[in-house]
Design a protein around this motif. Structure first.
Motif, PDB file in Angstrom:
ATOM      1  N   LEU A 104       0.832  -1.213   0.000  1.00  0.00           N
ATOM      2  CA  LEU A 104       0.000   0.000   0.000  1.00  0.00           C
ATOM      3  C   LEU A 104       0.863   1.258   0.000  1.00  0.00           C
ATOM      4  O   LEU A 104       0.550   2.242  -0.683  1.00  0.00           O
ATOM      5  CB  LEU A 104      -0.934  -0.009   1.207  1.00  0.00           C
ATOM      6  CG  LEU A 104      -2.059  -1.046   1.187  1.00  0.00           C
ATOM      7  CD1 LEU A 104      -2.817  -1.046   2.515  1.00  0.00           C
ATOM      8  CD2 LEU A 104      -3.018  -0.782   0.026  1.00  0.00           C
ATOM      9  N   VAL A 105       1.944   1.219   0.765  1.00  0.00           N
ATOM     10  CA  VAL A 105       2.857   2.361   0.804  1.00  0.00           C
ATOM     11  C   VAL A 105       3.511   2.562  -0.559  1.00  0.00           C
ATOM     12  O   VAL A 105       3.677   3.703  -1.022  1.00  0.00           O
ATOM     13  CB  VAL A 105       3.925   2.155   1.895  1.00  0.00           C
ATOM     14  CG1 VAL A 105       5.052   3.178   1.760  1.00  0.00           C
ATOM     15  CG2 VAL A 105       3.293   2.257   3.273  1.00  0.00           C
ATOM     16  N   PHE A 106       3.864   1.472  -1.215  1.00  0.00           N
ATOM     17  CA  PHE A 106       4.444   1.544  -2.561  1.00  0.00           C
ATOM     18  C   PHE A 106       3.502   2.276  -3.518  1.00  0.00           C
ATOM     19  O   PHE A 106       3.907   3.181  -4.252  1.00  0.00           O
ATOM     20  CB  PHE A 106       4.737   0.130  -3.062  1.00  0.00           C
ATOM     21  CG  PHE A 106       5.179   0.057  -4.496  1.00  0.00           C
ATOM     22  CD1 PHE A 106       6.479   0.352  -4.855  1.00  0.00           C
ATOM     23  CD2 PHE A 106       4.279  -0.300  -5.489  1.00  0.00           C
ATOM     24  CE1 PHE A 106       6.890   0.294  -6.183  1.00  0.00           C
ATOM     25  CE2 PHE A 106       4.675  -0.368  -6.814  1.00  0.00           C
ATOM     26  CZ  PHE A 106       5.985  -0.062  -7.164  1.00  0.00           C
ATOM     27  N   LEU A 107       2.216   1.903  -3.486  1.00  0.00           N
ATOM     28  CA  LEU A 107       1.232   2.532  -4.360  1.00  0.00           C
ATOM     29  C   LEU A 107       1.004   3.997  -3.987  1.00  0.00           C
ATOM     30  O   LEU A 107       0.868   4.855  -4.865  1.00  0.00           O
ATOM     31  CB  LEU A 107      -0.089   1.759  -4.298  1.00  0.00           C
ATOM     32  CG  LEU A 107      -0.052   0.315  -4.831  1.00  0.00           C
ATOM     33  CD1 LEU A 107      -1.389  -0.365  -4.601  1.00  0.00           C
ATOM     34  CD2 LEU A 107       0.309   0.308  -6.305  1.00  0.00           C
ATOM     35  N   TYR A 108       0.973   4.268  -2.682  1.00  0.00           N
ATOM     36  CA  TYR A 108       0.755   5.651  -2.256  1.00  0.00           C
ATOM     37  C   TYR A 108       1.917   6.546  -2.660  1.00  0.00           C
ATOM     38  O   TYR A 108       1.712   7.704  -3.049  1.00  0.00           O
ATOM     39  CB  TYR A 108       0.545   5.714  -0.742  1.00  0.00           C
ATOM     40  CG  TYR A 108       0.342   7.136  -0.263  1.00  0.00           C
ATOM     41  CD1 TYR A 108      -0.851   7.794  -0.517  1.00  0.00           C
ATOM     42  CD2 TYR A 108       1.356   7.817   0.414  1.00  0.00           C
ATOM     43  CE1 TYR A 108      -1.041   9.104  -0.104  1.00  0.00           C
ATOM     44  CE2 TYR A 108       1.179   9.121   0.827  1.00  0.00           C
ATOM     45  CZ  TYR A 108      -0.022   9.765   0.566  1.00  0.00           C
ATOM     46  OH  TYR A 108      -0.205  11.061   0.964  1.00  0.00           O
ATOM     47  N   CYS A 109       3.130   6.037  -2.546  1.00  0.00           N
ATOM     48  CA  CYS A 109       4.299   6.829  -2.946  1.00  0.00           C
ATOM     49  C   CYS A 109       4.217   7.197  -4.425  1.00  0.00           C
ATOM     50  O   CYS A 109       4.542   8.333  -4.811  1.00  0.00           O
ATOM     51  CB  CYS A 109       5.586   6.059  -2.663  1.00  0.00           C
ATOM     52  SG  CYS A 109       6.040   5.973  -0.917  1.00  0.00           S
ATOM     53  N   ILE A 110       3.785   6.255  -5.259  1.00  0.00           N
ATOM     54  CA  ILE A 110       3.641   6.543  -6.679  1.00  0.00           C
ATOM     55  C   ILE A 110       2.591   7.624  -6.902  1.00  0.00           C
ATOM     56  O   ILE A 110       2.802   8.585  -7.660  1.00  0.00           O
ATOM     57  CB  ILE A 110       3.266   5.261  -7.456  1.00  0.00           C
ATOM     58  CG1 ILE A 110       4.429   4.269  -7.421  1.00  0.00           C
ATOM     59  CG2 ILE A 110       2.901   5.588  -8.904  1.00  0.00           C
ATOM     60  CD1 ILE A 110       4.119   2.942  -8.082  1.00  0.00           C
ATOM     61  N   ALA A 111       1.449   7.485  -6.221  1.00  0.00           N
ATOM     62  CA  ALA A 111       0.380   8.469  -6.361  1.00  0.00           C
ATOM     63  C   ALA A 111       0.838   9.847  -5.886  1.00  0.00           C
ATOM     64  O   ALA A 111       0.560  10.877  -6.520  1.00  0.00           O
ATOM     65  CB  ALA A 111      -0.850   8.018  -5.588  1.00  0.00           C
ATOM     66  N   LEU A 139      -0.346   8.321  10.052  1.00  0.00           N
ATOM     67  CA  LEU A 139      -0.916   6.976  10.161  1.00  0.00           C
ATOM     68  C   LEU A 139       0.059   5.924   9.660  1.00  0.00           C
ATOM     69  O   LEU A 139       0.221   4.864  10.277  1.00  0.00           O
ATOM     70  CB  LEU A 139      -2.222   6.907   9.371  1.00  0.00           C
ATOM     71  CG  LEU A 139      -2.948   5.548   9.359  1.00  0.00           C
ATOM     72  CD1 LEU A 139      -3.335   5.135  10.776  1.00  0.00           C
ATOM     73  CD2 LEU A 139      -4.178   5.605   8.461  1.00  0.00           C
ATOM     74  N   THR A 140       0.741   6.222   8.562  1.00  0.00           N
ATOM     75  CA  THR A 140       1.688   5.255   7.991  1.00  0.00           C
ATOM     76  C   THR A 140       2.871   5.016   8.917  1.00  0.00           C
ATOM     77  O   THR A 140       3.317   3.869   9.090  1.00  0.00           O
ATOM     78  CB  THR A 140       2.189   5.757   6.627  1.00  0.00           C
ATOM     79  OG1 THR A 140       1.080   5.939   5.736  1.00  0.00           O
ATOM     80  CG2 THR A 140       3.157   4.761   6.000  1.00  0.00           C
ATOM     81  N   LEU A 204      11.784   7.062   8.658  1.00  0.00           N
ATOM     82  CA  LEU A 204      11.700   7.964   7.512  1.00  0.00           C
ATOM     83  C   LEU A 204      10.332   8.630   7.421  1.00  0.00           C
ATOM     84  O   LEU A 204      10.222   9.840   7.181  1.00  0.00           O
ATOM     85  CB  LEU A 204      12.008   7.194   6.227  1.00  0.00           C
ATOM     86  CG  LEU A 204      12.197   8.025   4.950  1.00  0.00           C
ATOM     87  CD1 LEU A 204      13.332   9.034   5.140  1.00  0.00           C
ATOM     88  CD2 LEU A 204      12.494   7.115   3.766  1.00  0.00           C
ATOM     89  N   TRP A 205       9.275   7.843   7.630  1.00  0.00           N
ATOM     90  CA  TRP A 205       7.932   8.412   7.563  1.00  0.00           C
ATOM     91  C   TRP A 205       7.665   9.354   8.731  1.00  0.00           C
ATOM     92  O   TRP A 205       6.974  10.373   8.582  1.00  0.00           O
ATOM     93  CB  TRP A 205       6.887   7.296   7.520  1.00  0.00           C
ATOM     94  CG  TRP A 205       6.722   6.731   6.142  1.00  0.00           C
ATOM     95  CD1 TRP A 205       7.453   5.733   5.571  1.00  0.00           C
ATOM     96  CD2 TRP A 205       5.781   7.148   5.152  1.00  0.00           C
ATOM     97  NE1 TRP A 205       7.028   5.498   4.286  1.00  0.00           N
ATOM     98  CE2 TRP A 205       6.004   6.344   4.005  1.00  0.00           C
ATOM     99  CE3 TRP A 205       4.767   8.108   5.126  1.00  0.00           C
ATOM    100  CZ2 TRP A 205       5.246   6.492   2.844  1.00  0.00           C
ATOM    101  CZ3 TRP A 205       4.012   8.254   3.978  1.00  0.00           C
ATOM    102  CH2 TRP A 205       4.254   7.455   2.847  1.00  0.00           C
ATOM    103  N   ALA A 206       8.195   9.031   9.902  1.00  0.00           N
ATOM    104  CA  ALA A 206       8.041   9.918  11.059  1.00  0.00           C
ATOM    105  C   ALA A 206       8.751  11.249  10.810  1.00  0.00           C
ATOM    106  O   ALA A 206       8.228  12.321  11.148  1.00  0.00           O
ATOM    107  CB  ALA A 206       8.578   9.246  12.313  1.00  0.00           C
ATOM    108  N   GLY A 207       9.939  11.180  10.197  1.00  0.00           N
ATOM    109  CA  GLY A 207      10.654  12.415   9.864  1.00  0.00           C
ATOM    110  C   GLY A 207       9.927  13.222   8.810  1.00  0.00           C
ATOM    111  O   GLY A 207       9.929  14.465   8.842  1.00  0.00           O
ATOM    112  N   ASN A 208       9.282  12.530   7.888  1.00  0.00           N
ATOM    113  CA  ASN A 208       8.562  13.219   6.824  1.00  0.00           C
ATOM    114  C   ASN A 208       7.342  13.964   7.360  1.00  0.00           C
ATOM    115  O   ASN A 208       6.871  14.927   6.747  1.00  0.00           O
ATOM    116  CB  ASN A 208       8.128  12.206   5.771  1.00  0.00           C
ATOM    117  CG  ASN A 208       7.657  12.864   4.486  1.00  0.00           C
ATOM    118  OD1 ASN A 208       8.187  13.891   4.078  1.00  0.00           O
ATOM    119  ND2 ASN A 208       6.666  12.284   3.852  1.00  0.00           N
TER     120      ASN A 208
END
Length: 233
Positions: A104-111, A139-140, A204-208
């Protein structure tokens, strides 16, 4: 929405776009290290008419070990004393949670990259987009934390369920005249790496989250609130 398309790759040089590329690349490695694993555990059996016969039980993602079976060492099944033995445990829920999140994260990153590159002007003008991006990132990051620790616990149990401790649980090895010795199991170093990737994804996601927070009016509103007392003084 195609009418508003304005391709601009310069956003990838900015912090938010660059981090999203890192997230996309990292999640690819996460998927391949866990979802692509295949292994086997091997034992050495001696029984009636059979001496030092190696038998294996193959296992792979999603780690339903209770479906992995040690077949009989010989066509006569050790003189009828050997019944097919299975590994113990079903860890598919933990493994699938981890891999499903990665997918799901892979798809979201593309979007997200499509939006950043093609519709960055709309992203900057409408604050709903950054806020939605922020909420999804929070959430991620949390889901990465949960799924990684769940998967790490499952991996520890998988190692036990495919290691030397399996021998006492194989009833056929207890038959008179039958001996079983643990021989080997496929190295799970790559699965250890998948856990590390999970933790890196979480970090990485927390930093983002902070980078995205600065792109929303929430950050500006907080600055105005914190500055207002000083202005009154």
């Amino acid at each position: 929405m195609m009418a508003g398309l304005r391709v601009d790759f310069s956003v990838l040089l900015e912090s938010v776009g660059f981090v999203k590329i890192l997230e996309w690349i990292l999640v690819i490695f996460t998927l391949t290290t866990c979802g692509g694993f295949q292994g086997e555990t091997t034992i050495l059996v001696s029984c009636k008419g059979v001496v030092n016969k190696t038998i294996t039980a193959a296992f792979a993602y999603p780690f339903r070990l209770n479906t992995a079976v040690f077949s009989a060492p010989d066509p006569k099944a050790c003189g009828g004393t050997w019944n097919d033995a299975h590994l113990v445990g079903n860890f598919s829920s933990s493994a699938q949670l981890f891999v499903a999140l990665a997918a799901l994260v892979f798809l979201y990153c593309i979007a997200a990259l499509v939006v950043y590159i093609g519709y960055n002007h709309m992203y900057q003008q409408n604050n709903r987009f950054p806020i939605t991006d922020l909420v999804i990132s929070v959430l991620t990051a949390f889901l990465w934390l949960v799924s990684t620790f769940v998967w790490a616990k499952a991996l520890a149990d998988i190692k036990v369920s495919t290691g030397p401790r399996i021998i006492p649980g194989i009833e056929s090895c207890k038959a008179p005249g039958t001996t079983c010795h643990f021989l080997s199991v496929t190295s799970m170093g790559i699965l250890n790496v998948s856990v590390v990737f999970g933790l890196l994804n979480m970090i990485l996601w927390a930093g983002n989250v902070w980078l995205l927070y600065k792109d929303t009016n929430l950050h500006n509103q907080w600055n105005r609130i914190s500055e207002s007392p000083a202005e009154r003084v």
